[in-house]
Design a protein around this motif. Sequence first.
Motif: not given
Length: 454
Positions: A134-139
Amino acid sequence: MESFLIKAAQLIVALAFLVVIHEFGHYIIARSFGIKVEKFYLFFNPWFSLFKWKPKKGKPKYDKNGNEVATWRDTEYGIGWLPLGGYVKIAGMIDESMDKEQMAAPEQPWEFRAKPAYQRLLVMLGGVLFNFILAIVIYAGIAWHWGDRYIPLREAYEGMDFVPAAQEIGFRNGDIPLSADGRELSAADPDYPLQMAQAKSVKVLRNHTDTVEIAIPENFVLKLNDQKGFMAYRVPVFVDKIVGGGPASEAGIREGDRIVAVGSTPTPAFTELVPALAAMAGKPVQITVERDGQPLNLTATPTDGGKLGFQLKSPTEIYPTVAVRYGLFSSIPKGWEIGTGTLSNYVGSLKYVFTSEGAQSIGGFGSIGSLFPEKWNWYSFWQITAFLSVALAFMNIIPIPALDGGHVMFLLYEVISRRKPSEKVMEYAQYVGMAFLLLLLIYANGNDLFRAFR
């Protein structure tokens, strides 16, 4: 009060989103292995729930051996009233529900305990994995939607304003950061302030001519916790808009003017302008401006609050900036780069927790909430949510019983030794882990209260 409510709303929305994604990671992997998930809850629900829904039973499904197969209809979905996280209750697993009755019953093929160790390990890693993804997708989404825009450090000709803790060790307002431990600093890397704070020495350009090396004390980064950062770009006093009828308007100050002095006090940046105007509140004073490259002296009378009545230009309107745009596909490696870099920096910073100063800096919901801006800003919201997702992923993998990492630790033991830990050991470990986490929660939020009252 309004800013508090906005911060609280952002905190609740972000944590609720992260908890749902985390628990969905456990849920979807458990379901993919045919494990029954009895409950899926956002927040905890001791004694009662704010909302719950249990789907109607459909036609039972069976595998090729005639055993009933678990489906999504076996799960009760709900929202609890205690906003301290969330949970999925997986059948046949020793967790925070401490369902001893179920564990005493004969083992069923759709239970967690009936599955191979590697499947149970993947189920326990599901929450951590989904939070990191999720963090990678948001970034990546931030890079694709907003791109990067930054001011090169050497282009900020008025340098930086430093917090008091930084000035105490030798930094001066106006310094331009050059390198940390011999490595050149770049504003293109959003972590360059952290690199400075964790370095042994930092070189800066002072007065545009002198290179000065500043020694950074051990654990200096902890001193920055209460100061909300390290430094910020100095803002030269360029007038953007004039408030009609105000002192600036009456004095003849125009949009585009740069205020360079108040009386005999130079004002290279807004930092110097504020106290200079406050000292002359309610009194006529000479204001020196630069207009079309030429100095001009005007007379103005600041208000009793030390204001002239104008808006500043932002740093990005004053200094040259670099803008980088990312396409849909190029944003993905950028998201990976930022996500892995954030994880690396977060893990590296945890070493400070084991010092006396670091223990005092641990914070709870108040500290997390303070990260959010006072006005709702989607860019900031997603940046902070992505960071919290990385932090949640790592904290959950720490091998503490009651956390995912505790279950992973016992499963790795089982894989290596080919022996299951006894259920009694698992139960006692769960109790110890839950007690530890409760004490940590009280301590962290107690620190917040102590700092607030102090």
